[in-house]
Each structure stands twice: as C-alpha cells, then as structure tokens.
Design a protein around this motif. Structure first.
Motif, PDB file in Angstrom:
ATOM      1  N   VAL A  59       0.848  -1.194   0.000  1.00  0.00           N
ATOM      2  CA  VAL A  59       0.000   0.000   0.000  1.00  0.00           C
ATOM      3  C   VAL A  59       0.884   1.244   0.000  1.00  0.00           C
ATOM      4  O   VAL A  59       1.810   1.367   0.828  1.00  0.00           O
ATOM      5  CB  VAL A  59      -0.940   0.014   1.220  1.00  0.00           C
ATOM      6  N   TRP A  60       0.624   2.147  -0.915  1.00  0.00           N
ATOM      7  CA  TRP A  60       1.361   3.410  -0.940  1.00  0.00           C
ATOM      8  C   TRP A  60       0.753   4.370   0.078  1.00  0.00           C
ATOM      9  O   TRP A  60      -0.445   4.591   0.097  1.00  0.00           O
ATOM     10  CB  TRP A  60       1.317   4.034  -2.328  1.00  0.00           C
ATOM     11  N   PRO A  61       1.546   4.944   0.980  1.00  0.00           N
ATOM     12  CA  PRO A  61       0.989   5.822   2.023  1.00  0.00           C
ATOM     13  C   PRO A  61       0.415   7.110   1.436  1.00  0.00           C
ATOM     14  O   PRO A  61       1.092   7.813   0.677  1.00  0.00           O
ATOM     15  CB  PRO A  61       2.203   6.108   2.922  1.00  0.00           C
ATOM     16  N   GLN A  62      -0.806   7.411   1.806  1.00  0.00           N
ATOM     17  CA  GLN A  62      -1.466   8.635   1.346  1.00  0.00           C
ATOM     18  C   GLN A  62      -1.249   9.752   2.370  1.00  0.00           C
ATOM     19  O   GLN A  62      -2.178  10.267   2.986  1.00  0.00           O
ATOM     20  CB  GLN A  62      -2.957   8.370   1.134  1.00  0.00           C
ATOM     21  N   LEU A  90       8.431   1.809   3.301  1.00  0.00           N
ATOM     22  CA  LEU A  90       7.602   0.735   3.856  1.00  0.00           C
ATOM     23  C   LEU A  90       7.765   0.624   5.361  1.00  0.00           C
ATOM     24  O   LEU A  90       6.793   0.331   6.081  1.00  0.00           O
ATOM     25  CB  LEU A  90       7.969  -0.594   3.181  1.00  0.00           C
ATOM     26  N   ALA A  91       8.977   0.863   5.873  1.00  0.00           N
ATOM     27  CA  ALA A  91       9.182   0.806   7.322  1.00  0.00           C
ATOM     28  C   ALA A  91       8.510   1.983   8.014  1.00  0.00           C
ATOM     29  O   ALA A  91       7.941   1.829   9.103  1.00  0.00           O
ATOM     30  CB  ALA A  91      10.679   0.784   7.628  1.00  0.00           C
ATOM     31  N   ALA A  92       8.547   3.156   7.401  1.00  0.00           N
ATOM     32  CA  ALA A  92       7.857   4.307   7.987  1.00  0.00           C
ATOM     33  C   ALA A  92       6.352   4.111   7.993  1.00  0.00           C
ATOM     34  O   ALA A  92       5.645   4.674   8.844  1.00  0.00           O
ATOM     35  CB  ALA A  92       8.223   5.577   7.208  1.00  0.00           C
ATOM     36  N   ASN A  93       5.861   3.284   7.071  1.00  0.00           N
ATOM     37  CA  ASN A  93       4.421   2.999   6.984  1.00  0.00           C
ATOM     38  C   ASN A  93       4.056   1.744   7.771  1.00  0.00           C
ATOM     39  O   ASN A  93       2.957   1.194   7.595  1.00  0.00           O
ATOM     40  CB  ASN A  93       4.019   2.820   5.515  1.00  0.00           C
ATOM     41  N   ASP A  94       4.999   1.267   8.617  1.00  0.00           N
ATOM     42  CA  ASP A  94       4.781   0.114   9.498  1.00  0.00           C
ATOM     43  C   ASP A  94       4.556  -1.191   8.750  1.00  0.00           C
ATOM     44  O   ASP A  94       4.006  -2.145   9.309  1.00  0.00           O
ATOM     45  CB  ASP A  94       3.594   0.371  10.447  1.00  0.00           C
ATOM     46  N   ARG A  95       5.006  -1.285   7.509  1.00  0.00           N
ATOM     47  CA  ARG A  95       4.929  -2.564   6.795  1.00  0.00           C
ATOM     48  C   ARG A  95       6.140  -3.423   7.121  1.00  0.00           C
ATOM     49  O   ARG A  95       6.089  -4.644   7.042  1.00  0.00           O
ATOM     50  CB  ARG A  95       4.845  -2.304   5.287  1.00  0.00           C
ATOM     51  N   ILE A  96       7.258  -2.777   7.484  1.00  0.00           N
ATOM     52  CA  ILE A  96       8.487  -3.453   7.897  1.00  0.00           C
ATOM     53  C   ILE A  96       8.896  -2.877   9.238  1.00  0.00           C
ATOM     54  O   ILE A  96       8.685  -1.691   9.516  1.00  0.00           O
ATOM     55  CB  ILE A  96       9.613  -3.239   6.853  1.00  0.00           C
ATOM     56  N   ASP A  97       9.483  -3.726  10.084  1.00  0.00           N
ATOM     57  CA  ASP A  97       9.987  -3.250  11.372  1.00  0.00           C
ATOM     58  C   ASP A  97      11.159  -2.305  11.101  1.00  0.00           C
ATOM     59  O   ASP A  97      12.173  -2.706  10.508  1.00  0.00           O
ATOM     60  CB  ASP A  97      10.448  -4.434  12.212  1.00  0.00           C
ATOM     61  N   PRO A  98      11.074  -1.040  11.526  1.00  0.00           N
ATOM     62  CA  PRO A  98      12.177  -0.094  11.272  1.00  0.00           C
ATOM     63  C   PRO A  98      13.514  -0.553  11.826  1.00  0.00           C
ATOM     64  O   PRO A  98      14.563  -0.259  11.265  1.00  0.00           O
ATOM     65  CB  PRO A  98      11.697   1.194  11.948  1.00  0.00           C
ATOM     66  N   ALA A  99      13.492  -1.299  12.938  1.00  0.00           N
ATOM     67  CA  ALA A  99      14.752  -1.754  13.531  1.00  0.00           C
ATOM     68  C   ALA A  99      15.467  -2.776  12.643  1.00  0.00           C
ATOM     69  O   ALA A  99      16.691  -2.922  12.720  1.00  0.00           O
ATOM     70  CB  ALA A  99      14.497  -2.354  14.911  1.00  0.00           C
ATOM     71  N   SER A 100      14.718  -3.494  11.804  1.00  0.00           N
ATOM     72  CA  SER A 100      15.332  -4.544  10.977  1.00  0.00           C
ATOM     73  C   SER A 100      16.145  -3.983   9.821  1.00  0.00           C
ATOM     74  O   SER A 100      16.962  -4.706   9.238  1.00  0.00           O
ATOM     75  CB  SER A 100      14.243  -5.470  10.431  1.00  0.00           C
ATOM     76  N   ILE A 101      15.940  -2.718   9.465  1.00  0.00           N
ATOM     77  CA  ILE A 101      16.674  -2.143   8.344  1.00  0.00           C
ATOM     78  C   ILE A 101      17.587  -1.004   8.756  1.00  0.00           C
ATOM     79  O   ILE A 101      18.280  -0.426   7.921  1.00  0.00           O
ATOM     80  CB  ILE A 101      15.705  -1.635   7.256  1.00  0.00           C
ATOM     81  N   ALA A 102      17.620  -0.666  10.053  1.00  0.00           N
ATOM     82  CA  ALA A 102      18.385   0.497  10.499  1.00  0.00           C
ATOM     83  C   ALA A 102      19.875   0.330  10.220  1.00  0.00           C
ATOM     84  O   ALA A 102      20.558   1.301   9.887  1.00  0.00           O
ATOM     85  CB  ALA A 102      18.144   0.746  11.986  1.00  0.00           C
ATOM     86  N   ASP A 103      20.399  -0.884  10.368  1.00  0.00           N
ATOM     87  CA  ASP A 103      21.825  -1.133  10.164  1.00  0.00           C
ATOM     88  C   ASP A 103      22.073  -2.007   8.934  1.00  0.00           C
ATOM     89  O   ASP A 103      23.069  -2.716   8.854  1.00  0.00           O
ATOM     90  CB  ASP A 103      22.437  -1.802  11.394  1.00  0.00           C
TER      91      ASP A 103
END
Length: 542
Positions: A59-62, A90-103
């Motif tokens: 889903v594209w965030p509106q 996608l992480a900012a839109n809660d589709r992915i856990d932000p912590a999983s891509i931070a590093d």
C-alpha cells in the motif's frame, strides 16, 4: 507520524560515501519530496519506487512523504538508491519493522514491476560499507558474486522487492520466475549494467597476451627478430617500467605491445579488487567474471580526447583510460598523432600512480598505476630510418613530428628502443625466439626477488621506489654508477633520468639473479634508455 531509516552508498569515482536514507510520514496532502542533492536519475526514483511498491502488492501511504539523503552536502546520483528508499518508506508505513533495516546496507535499482535490477559499482560500494562497519548488505541477485568478494560481509541477493519484504518480516519468501516473459531471451533491463563504448578500447589479458600461455592468444614467439625490443619488453614487465618503441611501419611495434600482458604475472588479490572496482564503476566488468585476475590492456585510438584518457566528462567524472589500465598496460599506438594536450596530461599520473579530476560536480581521485607503452614512426612517412628507401619528409616536418612527444614526457619513460626493420632472414627463419610462457617465468622470478627485497615497505616493483629511497636504502656495487654520473654531468641525463636508470639496473640485476646491480647492469640500463651502445651486450635468453 512514522519515521524509518536505512543506508546506501554514493560513489564518487571508486570511493564510496555511506548515505543514510531517511523516510518521514506526516499527516497532510499526499506528496513525495526527495531531498539531499539528488541528480536527475535519482530524482526519477520517486516514480520508480511508487510503481514498484504498488505492483509488489503493498500500500502506498497517502500522506506527506519526505525522503532525505544524508549527508545532504554530498552529490548523489544513479539508480542504486531505489531499494533503500522503498524499504525506508515501507518501514515508515509500518509494513516493515524499522529496527530490521536500520543497520542494513541496500544497493539496487527497482523496475516498475518490483524486480531488483543490478547497478554498476557494487564492489566499491560494498567495500565502502565494510570500511564503515556494516556487516549486512542487500544487493541485486545478479551481483551477489561481485559483492561476496568483500570479506567479512554477509550478502543477501534478492530478485524482487516482494522477496526482500518477506525476508525482513520473517515470512515465507515467494518463488520468483527468473524469466517472467517466458521467451528465454535476456532481460533487456539488465543492459544498464554495462555502458556501450565505456571501455575506451580495453580488453583483458586473458583475451590478449594472457591467453598465450594456453595457446589461444598472441604469443611472443610470433614476433620475428627484434632481439633488443624483446629484451626491453621483458625488462619492462619485470620492473613495471614504461616503454617507448620507435621504428618504421611494419616492424612489429604493435605486435610487441599486444604481447606484453601475456608475460605479466597474474594480479594479487588486492590488485584484483582495485582493478575490478574501477571496471565495475565504468560498466565494463565482463559478464560471468565478478573478479578480474589478469592485467588489463587498454589501447585507445589516437583521436581520444584528454577526458577520455585521464577521466572526466559532464557531471560527476568517469574513469578514463589511465584508470581502466590500472595494474595493466596502456598502449598508445601512433603516439605523435594524439593531441598534445592529451599526451601532456599523462605526465602527472606517470609519476604519482593516480589521477585527481576536478569538476564543478565534485573532485574524484582514481588509481592509475599502469605501464605506458608508446609506439611511433620516425617521421610522417615512416621511412626516415629504413634502409634502401628514401624519406619524402622535409627536415622541418620530421622535427615537428618528433617534437609532438615532449622532452618532459619522454623523460618519464624508462626504456626507449629503436625497432629496426625486419630482415628477410628474420621473417622467413624458423626460429622466431622464445614463447611468452618462457619469458613470463623469468619475469615472475624477477618480480619475486624484488618483492622479497621490498618486504615490509609499501612497494613491490622497482619502478615504484622513490629515487631518494632507492639511492639511500638499496646501494649498487661500488663505482657502478660512474657511467650514469658522467652522462648526467654532460647533460645527457636529468636527475629523474638517473633515478630511472638506477631502477632499470635493479630490474636487470633481478633478471640476472644478482644481489645488487654492478657496472654492467648500469651500462645496459643506459643502453636501453639512450640507445647508445657502451660496449656491453644487453643480456637476454632470446
């Protein structure tokens, strides 16, 4: 409001700068802003990323979306940021856990259908990520082998954005068809991995002289006669010296130059990484060969411009021929026909082993440790020194033609050889001399002697040693330098020329298994530089 960040790499030449990709979602009118000095191709990623996310079933965030590339002061370009931008959104839109891509370091271009496309410069980008402390990298599946060359880094190759989202969410990754069109043809989108015409007349030693060892390429035994020139070629290969071949047309100058890569040793792993990084950025990395282990060979046409030789171009500078020939051979056939500007631009990289290109878009430092081979006719008609043939050129035109190779440029060339016309007995004789494999064995032994002598120093070849270090740390036999010193007093040698004679003398000593150069080695080095016989024959196994 949502926020997420991940990382990618901006390439400036063959050096990478780690870029933090941040995505911020706020309530408001739906909009997409990309900030951080992006170029045109990176600005267009807004449309590519939007289509890829939607076509991947997400889903594209509106909302009001802002993507920032930090540090904002570094110019950024190319399509390799697409994957990082999409995952940050996608992480900012809660589709992915932000912590999983931070590093996580991400490099790859996205197609409108969500497939991950390969990009140029993956190896130097992963090297920069490893130097910055990152240990996990996501790259396009087709560049996994190239990225895996960097030790200590875990590489994940993905085919589509859907696959990556599933892996990050610990879900079952969908099976992706490698041939979605079903017609068996190569994916036309992969053409961006290489740049047509970007090689500037390059090739690899495996397709030139390096294949001679297997019997499938040019061999030194193909050259008829030219004993002195063949020995000069061997000395150049053993010490990494620059070479100038001067002689009439048809004497074999080009044949000799094309066989030089065939007697060079294979590249070390560090040298292979350097060469592969340059070729990856230039977009001329051979398909199916993630690592180049043979010395490159570059032979640009004499109409080449100065930027094509030393690097440059509009926007962010691109590697030139001197960098594409790094750790290999740069051959300039018909050297006087090159523009004077282009030839004079070679003087700095010949001394330093690198080139610094400054443009309004940025400053780029590229490696340029190459062996220069110049080939030239004695005059415009080429018959100035041919026996039994008259030269139609006036003395003025001969002087003007020969003066196109300036004194400062030739002073940086260690070996200058007169290539004589091939006689009938040489051409029709059965014995044309040694093969490339035989000469390559002697070259390798001489290089190993030099490497053992310079162990613990940053140098490996005689041509790399600074003159002061050569004179003070590694001494020749007593009285051996007297002939060179006399030539310097007479004005026949410059201070630079004396240092280069000393380096060639050390190479001759390595080839002859001497512990240090004696008077004969120095006299032979003077002969190979000046062409004046001093009564001591030049050695060789020809």
């Amino acid at each position: 409001m949502g926020f997420a960040r991940t990382c990618s790499v901006a390439l400036i030449g063959v050096e990478g700068v780690v870029v933090e990709v941040q995505a911020d979602l706020e309530p408001g009118l739906a909009a997409f802003a990309l900030v951080g000095l992006p170029d045109k191709s990176l600005t267009e990623s807004r449309d590519r990323v939007r289509a890829a996310i939607v076509n991947s079933g997400e889903v594209w965030p509106q909302k009001k979306l802002t993507v920032g590339l930090s540090p904002a002061s570094v110019p950024k370009g190319g399509s390799g940021f697409d994957l990082a931008v999409a995952c940050a959104i996608l992480a900012a839109n809660d589709r992915i856990d932000p912590a999983s891509i931070a590093d996580l370091m991400m490099i790859g271009e996205l197609g409108l259908d969500g497939r991950v496309r390969p990009v140029r410069g993956v190896l130097p980008a992963v090297l920069a990520a490893a130097d910055a402390g990152y240990r996990q990298v996501v790259v396009p599946e087709l560049t996994t082998a190239e990225a895996s060359l960097v030790p200590g880094v875990s590489v994940l190759g993905v085919r589509t954005l859907r696959q990556l989202v599933a892996v990050l969410n610990d879900e079952l990754a969908p099976e992706e068809d490698p041939d979605p069109a079903g017609d068996g043809r190569p994916d036309p989108m992969l053409a961006g991995l290489t740049v047509p015409g970007g090689g500037v007349g390059t090739g690899l030693a495996s397709s030139f002289g390096g294949a001679a060892a297997t019997g499938h390429g040019p061999d030194l035994a193909d050259v008829a006669g030219q004993r002195t020139a063949r020995i000069a070629l061997e000395v150049a290969a053993a010490g990494g010296h620059h070479l100038y071949l001067k002689g009439p047309p048809g004497a074999g100058k080009t044949m000799l130059a094309e066989r030089l890569p065939g007697i060079l040793p294979p590249l070390t792993r560090q040298e292979s990484l350097e060469v592969t990084a340059v070729h990856s950025v230039a977009g001329i990395l051979p398909p199916g060969r993630p690592m180049i282990d043979a010395p490159p060979y570059c032979a640009p046409h004499h109409s080449a411009t100065m930027p094509s030789l030393v690097g440059g171009g509009s926007g962010i500078p691109r590697p030139g021929a001197v960098s594409l020939a790094h750790r290999g051979v740069l051959f300039l056939d018909e050297a006087p026909e090159f523009s004077v500007r282009a030839l004079e631009a070679l003087r700095q990289p010949l001394e330093s082993g690198h080139v610094v290109v400054a443009r309004t878009a940025g400053v780029m430092r590229l490696p340029a440790r190459f062996m220069l081979v110049l080939a030239a006719n004695p005059c415009p008609c080429g018959r100035y020194s041919m026996l039994g043939e008259g030269c139609d050129c006036s003395p003025t035109s001969v002087r003007r033609y020969q003066a196109r190779l300036s004194g400062p440029l030739l002073d940086r060339v260690d070996l200058r050889v007169e290539v004589e016309s091939v006689t009938r007995s040489d051409f029709l004789g059965c014995d044309h001399g040694e093969s490339s494999a035989t000469v390559a064995a002697r070259v390798l032994a001489a290089r190993e002697r030099a490497a053992a002598r310079y162990q613990g120093t940053p140098w490996r070849l005689n041509s790399e040693i600074p003159g002061h270090e050569m004179r003070t740390r590694w001494h020749v036999a007593p009285g051996a330098l007297h002939p060179a010193e006399r030539d310097m007093e007479r004005g026949l040698l410059t201070a630079r020329g004396l240092d280069r004679v000393l380096r060639v003398a050390w190479t001759l000593a390595d080839l002859a298994s001497h512990d240090r150069p004696d008077a004969d080695d120095v006299v032979q080095a003077l002969h190979l530089r000046t062409g004046i016989s001093r009564g001591v024959p030049v050695p060789g196994g020809v």
